[in-house]
Design a protein around this motif. Structure first.
Motif, PDB file in Angstrom:
ATOM      1  N   CYS A 180       0.864  -1.170   0.000  1.00 16.74           N
ATOM      2  CA  CYS A 180       0.000   0.000   0.000  1.00 16.74           C
ATOM      3  C   CYS A 180       0.903   1.223   0.000  1.00 16.74           C
ATOM      4  N   TYR A 181       0.311   2.391  -0.198  1.00 14.41           N
ATOM      5  CA  TYR A 181       1.131   3.609  -0.227  1.00 14.41           C
ATOM      6  C   TYR A 181       1.865   3.813   1.088  1.00 14.41           C
ATOM      7  N   HIS A 182       1.164   3.650   2.199  1.00 20.24           N
ATOM      8  CA  HIS A 182       1.720   4.030   3.498  1.00 20.24           C
ATOM      9  C   HIS A 182       2.845   3.108   3.952  1.00 20.24           C
ATOM     10  N   LEU A 183       2.777   1.837   3.553  1.00 16.65           N
ATOM     11  CA  LEU A 183       3.855   0.913   3.892  1.00 16.65           C
ATOM     12  C   LEU A 183       4.933   0.947   2.815  1.00 16.65           C
ATOM     13  N   GLY A 184       4.502   0.911   1.569  1.00 15.42           N
ATOM     14  CA  GLY A 184       5.379   1.108   0.420  1.00 15.42           C
ATOM     15  C   GLY A 184       6.676   0.328   0.458  1.00 15.42           C
ATOM     16  N   LEU A 185       6.602  -0.983   0.652  1.00 10.12           N
ATOM     17  CA  LEU A 185       7.815  -1.784   0.761  1.00 10.12           C
ATOM     18  C   LEU A 185       8.566  -1.893  -0.559  1.00 10.12           C
ATOM     19  N   LYS A 186       7.819  -1.944  -1.662  1.00 11.96           N
ATOM     20  CA  LYS A 186       8.473  -2.130  -2.949  1.00 11.96           C
ATOM     21  C   LYS A 186       7.646  -1.468  -4.037  1.00 11.96           C
ATOM     22  N   ASP A 187       8.333  -0.913  -5.049  1.00 13.34           N
ATOM     23  CA  ASP A 187       7.617  -0.384  -6.202  1.00 13.34           C
ATOM     24  C   ASP A 187       8.198  -0.967  -7.478  1.00 13.34           C
ATOM     25  N   PHE A 188       7.338  -1.061  -8.468  1.00  8.99           N
ATOM     26  CA  PHE A 188       7.683  -1.707  -9.728  1.00  8.99           C
ATOM     27  C   PHE A 188       7.397  -0.747 -10.877  1.00  8.99           C
ATOM     28  N   PRO A 189       8.381  -0.434 -11.734  1.00 12.82           N
ATOM     29  CA  PRO A 189       8.103   0.388 -12.916  1.00 12.82           C
ATOM     30  C   PRO A 189       7.036  -0.269 -13.780  1.00 12.82           C
ATOM     31  N   ILE A 190       6.051   0.499 -14.206  1.00 11.73           N
ATOM     32  CA  ILE A 190       4.922  -0.069 -14.945  1.00 11.73           C
ATOM     33  C   ILE A 190       5.239  -0.238 -16.431  1.00 11.73           C
ATOM     34  N   GLU A 191       5.798   0.786 -17.030  1.00  8.32           N
ATOM     35  CA  GLU A 191       6.275   0.724 -18.422  1.00  8.32           C
ATOM     36  C   GLU A 191       5.220   0.192 -19.384  1.00  8.32           C
ATOM     37  N   GLY A 192       3.985   0.649 -19.200  1.00  7.85           N
ATOM     38  CA  GLY A 192       2.913   0.270 -20.123  1.00  7.85           C
ATOM     39  C   GLY A 192       2.420  -1.150 -19.995  1.00  7.85           C
ATOM     40  N   GLN A 193       2.804  -1.838 -18.912  1.00 10.30           N
ATOM     41  CA  GLN A 193       2.473  -3.263 -18.754  1.00 10.30           C
ATOM     42  C   GLN A 193       1.803  -3.539 -17.408  1.00 10.30           C
ATOM     43  N   LEU A 194       0.904  -2.650 -16.991  1.00 10.76           N
ATOM     44  CA  LEU A 194       0.303  -2.789 -15.661  1.00 10.76           C
ATOM     45  C   LEU A 194      -0.437  -4.111 -15.499  1.00 10.76           C
ATOM     46  N   TYR A 195      -1.195  -4.506 -16.501  1.00 15.95           N
ATOM     47  CA  TYR A 195      -1.982  -5.744 -16.402  1.00 15.95           C
ATOM     48  C   TYR A 195      -1.067  -6.939 -16.147  1.00 15.95           C
ATOM     49  N   ASN A 196      -0.051  -7.101 -16.971  1.00 18.81           N
ATOM     50  CA  ASN A 196       0.865  -8.238 -16.824  1.00 18.81           C
ATOM     51  C   ASN A 196       1.697  -8.117 -15.549  1.00 18.81           C
ATOM     52  N   LEU A 197       2.071  -6.895 -15.200  1.00 20.44           N
ATOM     53  CA  LEU A 197       2.869  -6.681 -13.987  1.00 20.44           C
ATOM     54  C   LEU A 197       2.095  -7.111 -12.751  1.00 20.44           C
ATOM     55  N   TYR A 198       0.841  -6.672 -12.638  1.00 21.94           N
ATOM     56  CA  TYR A 198       0.055  -7.006 -11.459  1.00 21.94           C
ATOM     57  C   TYR A 198      -0.149  -8.515 -11.342  1.00 21.94           C
ATOM     58  N   ARG A 199      -0.290  -9.204 -12.448  1.00 23.07           N
ATOM     59  CA  ARG A 199      -0.529 -10.641 -12.426  1.00 23.07           C
ATOM     60  C   ARG A 199       0.764 -11.460 -12.357  1.00 23.07           C
ATOM     61  N   SER A 200       1.914 -10.796 -12.339  1.00 20.25           N
ATOM     62  CA  SER A 200       3.192 -11.504 -12.306  1.00 20.25           C
ATOM     63  C   SER A 200       3.400 -12.204 -10.967  1.00 20.25           C
ATOM     64  N   ASP A 201       4.245 -13.210 -10.954  1.00 14.22           N
ATOM     65  CA  ASP A 201       4.509 -13.983  -9.738  1.00 14.22           C
ATOM     66  C   ASP A 201       5.103 -13.105  -8.646  1.00 14.22           C
TER      67      ASP A 201
END
Length: 325
Positions: free
Chosen positions: A247-268
């Motif tokens: 979540c924003y407030h904990l924000g442990l890790k962030d991932f560059p989206i690069e136009g691939q949000l759907y595949n990124l969110y579903r990634s392992d």
């Protein structure tokens, strides 16, 4: 029992910049770019594919983004429900451009007394909120008043309701303050204050998610039996166009989206973090409203039942229930 398995909300931080310095918030202290329209288009497409229905254009102060009307229009064109919370400083300037693009427009107001509200916000904005209400009503908008409740201002609900909300036919949203990071919020609520908020939540044109009250009585989220489903219900996108987890407030890790949000969110890799929602050490005792509200909406448990009457009440008043189906 889980009712909805896909994310339902996106907290889209279009900038962290703010023209106020609220004492109970630290977002305004962060340097920040602004999201681009191109990135937004790609992400909105994928958010809809993932099942998201509501986009909260947040910040910082969202009205600082000069293309906000274009961002909102893109979301509306996809049939998404839009929401914005603003301190009102810039609304009179941009109201015409935003007209008809915001389904749930919230003006923040923490006291019916100008000097007290302005002190809490670190800037003179009470009069701008009053001006914004008048302009919004003239345009046919139906804004809400978002009142952040502290132990020290709960007694002002009556005055705010009677002097500002009822005369203008506005919904008063009671938003119990929550603790996070090292931000000073004044401590927890007494049982008397919790009871007072519950009483007000039953009044005309007042919205309070009563599950918030129950959660505070229960000591917040507990990692051994979490109620928080932030990772699977809510996508958080930063101004740098990154997916932020859990979540924003904990924000442990962030991932560059690069136009691939759907595949990124579903990634392992992302789904492994999603599976830890509410179970991380920092999740213990958490009661952050903007993640708990969607959590209450997707799993049938006692919090779902607590939240249901107020949710139906608000959507009936606003007419937004029609857009959820």
């Amino acid at each position: 029992m889980r009712l909805v398995s896909h994310p339902v909300l996106c907290n889209y931080y279009i900038t962290y910049r703010c023209n106020a310095t609220c004492s109970f918030c630290d977002i305004w202290e962060r340097p920040s770019p602004y999201v681009t329209l191109e990135n937004m288009r790609d992400n909105l497409r994928d958010l809809k594919r993932l099942g998201v229905r509501v986009i909260d254009f947040t910040g910082g102060e969202p009205l600082l983004h000069r293309q906000l009307d274009d961002l909102l229009r893109e979301a509306k064109n996809l049939g998404l429900i839009t929401t914005i919370t603003t301190n009102g400083l810039l609304y009179p300037k941009y109201a015409e451009r935003l007209h008809g693009l915001v389904d749930m427009l919230h003006f923040s107001l923490d006291s019916p007394i100008a000097e007290e509200h302005d002190k809490s916000r670190g800037v003179k904005c009470f009069d701008k909120v009053m001006e914004s209400i008048a302009i919004a009503r003239r345009l046919g908008e139906r804004p809400d008043i978002l009142f952040t409740v502290f132990e020290h201002n709960v007694h002002q609900i009556k005055q705010l309701h009677e002097e500002i909300c009822l005369p203008n036919d506005l919904v008063l949203i009671l938003n119990p303050v929550f603790e996070y990071n090292d931000v000073e919020t004044g401590g927890g609520f007494s049982e008397k204050t919790l009871q007072e908020m519950t009483r007000w939540g039953k009044q005309k044109n007042v919205y309070l998610n009563d599950a918030f009250i129950q959660l505070r009585r229960d000591g917040g989220n507990h990692v051994e039996d979490p109620v928080c489903l932030a990772g699977s219900t809510t996508l958080v996108i930063s101004p740098e166009n990154k997916l932020v987890l859990p979540c924003y407030h904990l924000g442990l890790k962030d991932f560059p989206i690069e136009g691939q949000l759907y595949n990124l969110y579903r990634s392992d890799e992302v789904q492994k973090l999603v599976a830890l929602e509410g179970r991380l050490p920092a999740c213990e005792g958490c009661a952050i409203n903007c993640y708990m509200q969607p959590s209450f909406a997707v799993e049938m448990n006692r919090y779902w039942w607590k939240a249901l009457p107020s949710t139906l009440k608000y959507n009936r008043i606003k007419g937004t229930w029609k857009q959820l189906f």
